[in-house]
Design an enzyme around this catalytic site. Structure first.
Site, PDB file in Angstrom:
ATOM      1  N   ASP A 117      32.144  74.199  78.900  1.00 22.88           N
ATOM      2  CA  ASP A 117      30.632  74.208  79.257  1.00 22.88           C
ATOM      3  C   ASP A 117      30.056  72.817  78.263  1.00 22.88           C
ATOM      4  O   ASP A 117      29.139  72.269  78.901  1.00 22.88           O
ATOM      5  CB  ASP A 117      30.027  75.466  78.441  1.00 22.88           C
ATOM      6  CG  ASP A 117      30.420  76.706  79.435  1.00 22.88           C
ATOM      7  OD1 ASP A 117      30.166  76.685  80.718  1.00 22.88           O
ATOM      8  OD2 ASP A 117      30.764  77.735  78.566  1.00 22.88           O
ATOM      9  N   HIS A 159      29.455  54.076  78.668  1.00 25.88           N
ATOM     10  CA  HIS A 159      30.586  55.107  78.698  1.00 25.88           C
ATOM     11  C   HIS A 159      30.468  55.724  80.026  1.00 25.88           C
ATOM     12  O   HIS A 159      30.729  56.700  79.776  1.00 25.88           O
ATOM     13  CB  HIS A 159      30.731  55.632  77.377  1.00 25.88           C
ATOM     14  CG  HIS A 159      29.656  56.397  76.912  1.00 25.88           C
ATOM     15  ND1 HIS A 159      28.542  55.473  76.326  1.00 25.88           N
ATOM     16  CD2 HIS A 159      28.948  57.549  76.892  1.00 25.88           C
ATOM     17  CE1 HIS A 159      27.556  56.384  75.719  1.00 25.88           C
ATOM     18  NE2 HIS A 159      27.870  57.528  76.326  1.00 25.88           N
ATOM     19  N   GLU A 214      30.373  53.763  64.788  1.00 23.44           N
ATOM     20  CA  GLU A 214      29.730  54.062  63.602  1.00 23.44           C
ATOM     21  C   GLU A 214      31.044  54.335  62.776  1.00 23.44           C
ATOM     22  O   GLU A 214      32.344  54.786  63.120  1.00 23.44           O
ATOM     23  CB  GLU A 214      29.052  55.370  63.686  1.00 23.44           C
ATOM     24  CG  GLU A 214      27.914  55.361  64.432  1.00 23.44           C
ATOM     25  CD  GLU A 214      26.734  54.364  64.154  1.00 23.44           C
ATOM     26  OE1 GLU A 214      26.907  53.867  63.038  1.00 23.44           O
ATOM     27  OE2 GLU A 214      25.894  53.914  64.924  1.00 23.44           O
ATOM     28  N   HIS A 260      23.356  68.400  64.786  1.00 25.20           N
ATOM     29  CA  HIS A 260      21.811  67.880  65.307  1.00 25.20           C
ATOM     30  C   HIS A 260      22.156  67.935  66.930  1.00 25.20           C
ATOM     31  O   HIS A 260      21.262  68.431  67.733  1.00 25.20           O
ATOM     32  CB  HIS A 260      21.466  66.753  64.864  1.00 25.20           C
ATOM     33  CG  HIS A 260      20.392  65.952  65.510  1.00 25.20           C
ATOM     34  ND1 HIS A 260      19.213  65.845  64.917  1.00 25.20           N
ATOM     35  CD2 HIS A 260      20.494  65.461  66.792  1.00 25.20           C
ATOM     36  CE1 HIS A 260      18.364  65.354  65.914  1.00 25.20           C
ATOM     37  NE2 HIS A 260      18.698  64.779  67.062  1.00 25.20           N
ATOM     38  N   GLU A 261      23.236  67.406  67.334  1.00 31.40           N
ATOM     39  CA  GLU A 261      23.479  67.171  68.762  1.00 31.40           C
ATOM     40  C   GLU A 261      23.524  68.466  69.512  1.00 31.40           C
ATOM     41  O   GLU A 261      23.319  68.640  70.778  1.00 31.40           O
ATOM     42  CB  GLU A 261      24.649  66.156  69.145  1.00 31.40           C
ATOM     43  CG  GLU A 261      24.293  64.818  68.596  1.00 31.40           C
ATOM     44  CD  GLU A 261      23.223  64.291  69.105  1.00 31.40           C
ATOM     45  OE1 GLU A 261      22.626  64.673  70.050  1.00 31.40           O
ATOM     46  OE2 GLU A 261      22.477  63.134  68.351  1.00 31.40           O
ATOM     47  N   HIS A 274      20.394  69.974  70.735  1.00 32.57           N
ATOM     48  CA  HIS A 274      19.845  69.252  71.842  1.00 32.57           C
ATOM     49  C   HIS A 274      20.711  70.204  73.058  1.00 32.57           C
ATOM     50  O   HIS A 274      20.177  70.714  74.143  1.00 32.57           O
ATOM     51  CB  HIS A 274      20.446  68.002  72.175  1.00 32.57           C
ATOM     52  CG  HIS A 274      19.410  67.152  71.235  1.00 32.57           C
ATOM     53  ND1 HIS A 274      17.935  67.361  71.141  1.00 32.57           N
ATOM     54  CD2 HIS A 274      19.736  66.105  70.423  1.00 32.57           C
ATOM     55  CE1 HIS A 274      17.409  66.345  70.401  1.00 32.57           C
ATOM     56  NE2 HIS A 274      18.372  65.676  69.788  1.00 32.57           N
ATOM     57  N   HIS A 295      13.454  67.058  69.538  1.00 37.54           N
ATOM     58  CA  HIS A 295      13.301  66.715  67.916  1.00 37.54           C
ATOM     59  C   HIS A 295      12.221  67.450  67.287  1.00 37.54           C
ATOM     60  O   HIS A 295      11.181  67.699  67.911  1.00 37.54           O
ATOM     61  CB  HIS A 295      13.234  65.326  67.969  1.00 37.54           C
ATOM     62  CG  HIS A 295      14.453  64.682  68.375  1.00 37.54           C
ATOM     63  ND1 HIS A 295      14.226  63.411  69.068  1.00 37.54           N
ATOM     64  CD2 HIS A 295      15.624  64.786  67.873  1.00 37.54           C
ATOM     65  CE1 HIS A 295      15.762  62.876  68.993  1.00 37.54           C
ATOM     66  NE2 HIS A 295      16.357  63.742  68.591  1.00 37.54           N
TER      67      HIS A 295
END
Length: 364
Positions: free
Chosen positions: A214, A224, A254, A277-278, A281, A287
């Protein structure tokens, strides 16, 4: 007996310059983004825009307009933006400042530019909030607290499989970074998913079937395949799509870190904070305008912010309901205790500073 003047010097050096009987402290403030921009060129050029305001014409304002359009602050911006600071841009800057909980001046002051140049999530800030109505014990515990600042994607999408809701996730075996062992990355995501599972009735199970999962996690450089290319170090850190897309992408350019105590690069980014954090989402959260929230859009280098706040939890529980085994009221109480403790500490420090200033005045 009053201490000698020489004895006061070390204390004054420790305290630094202070106004009489007054002190201003910022607790847990991250190192400013400006200090780190030297390692990444993503938005470093914005530094020259300091103090620009309506009526200004400065090289680079056109690029800043593209930035503001990209993240949802200048809808319908001109095709080829100019370097003129017009009324449309002033309104966009005010919207940005309000969303990021900055002083709303409409000008590119240092606090605003510092936040603009900070690394951030690639998801736009144009999600929408909802009027929140708390009731019962939660409302009583919440009394006097700041209003909720969480937001959702348009339409409030969420995962709606039959209860119990269990989502599978997989980390790409090929889209990786070579300096982080696969087991280390897996452990980070296990902890990040567990934070969300603790507060909502949703389970997360890792699977080896990447293309059938999922939620699909991977590290990528530049373009990408999703139409949203990454921009290199200290720009966009990652992005994720709303339910039920399931894609979670991180910028492989990064310097990702899992332990800041052993990481030496001052431009390192905490993987667990961005992963948490992601995932927010992925679950449907937009946010938050609360700087302490995991779902706040920016994260400074070396800053760790992986623990869910009341704002994060209230937002995700709005979508999925509370986990029966989790009590949000305990967090309200913790926040209240921390606030009281901080106030007492500041009051004590202020009294100490005043006492020192009185001693200096007497000695002089």
């Amino acid at each position: 007996m009053l201490p000698c003047r020489a004895c006061l010097v070390p204390l004054l050096l420790l305290l630094g310059p202070l106004p009489v009987c007054c002190i201003h402290l910022v607790a847990d403030a991250p190192v400013t983004a400006t200090a780190h921009r030297q390692d990444g060129a993503a938005w470093r050029s914005f530094q020259q825009l300091l103090d620009a305001r309506r009526g200004s014409h400065v090289t680079g304002l056109g690029e800043l307009k593209r930035y503001l359009e990209r993240f949802g602050y200048m809808p319908g911006a001109e095709h080829e933006p100019t370097d003129a600071f017009d009324a449309h841009m002033e309104a966009a800057v005010r919207r940005y400042q309000s969303m990021l909980s900055l002083p709303v001046t409409g000008q590119l002051d240092s606090a605003t530019l510092d936040r603009i140049m900070a690394p951030r999530c690639g998801v736009g800030d144009d999600a929408h909030g909802v009027p929140v109505s708390l009731s019962g014990t939660a409302a009583a515990s919440r009394a006097g607290a700041a209003v909720s600042r969480f937001t959702f994607f348009k339409g409030e999408p969420r995962w709606t499989q039959p209860v119990p809701l269990v989502l599978t996730y997989a980390i790409s075996p090929t889209a990786t970074v070579d300096y982080l062992p696969a087991e280390t990355v897996r452990a980070v995501f296990q902890r990040a998913f567990a934070r969300w599972a603790r507060v909502i009735p949703v389970g997360f199970v890792e699977t080896d079937s990447y293309y059938e999962a999922d939620i699909r996690v991977g590290f990528y450089v530049g373009g990408h395949g999703d139409g949203i290319p990454f921009d290199g170090p200290l720009g966009v850190l990652g992005h994720a799509f709303s339910p039920k897309n399931g894609r979670l992408h991180l910028d492989a350019a990064e310097r990702w870190a899992v332990d800041m105590d052993t990481e030496t690069a001052h431009s390192a980014v905490d993987l667990e904070s961005v992963a948490t954090h992601e995932i927010g989402h992925i679950l449907g959260l937009g946010h938050s305008s609360s700087p302490k929230a995991v779902m706040y859009p920016s994260l400074s280098p070396r800053e760790k912010k992986a623990e869910l706040t009341v704002d994060d939890i209230e937002g995700v529980q709005w979508l999925y309901g509370p986990n029966p085994g989790f009590s949000l009221s305990s967090l309200y109480q913790q926040d209240s205790s921390k606030a009281k403790g901080r106030s007492s500490w500041l009051a004590g420090l202020a009294s100490l500073v005043c006492a020192v200033m009185v001693i200096i005045a007497v000695q002089l």
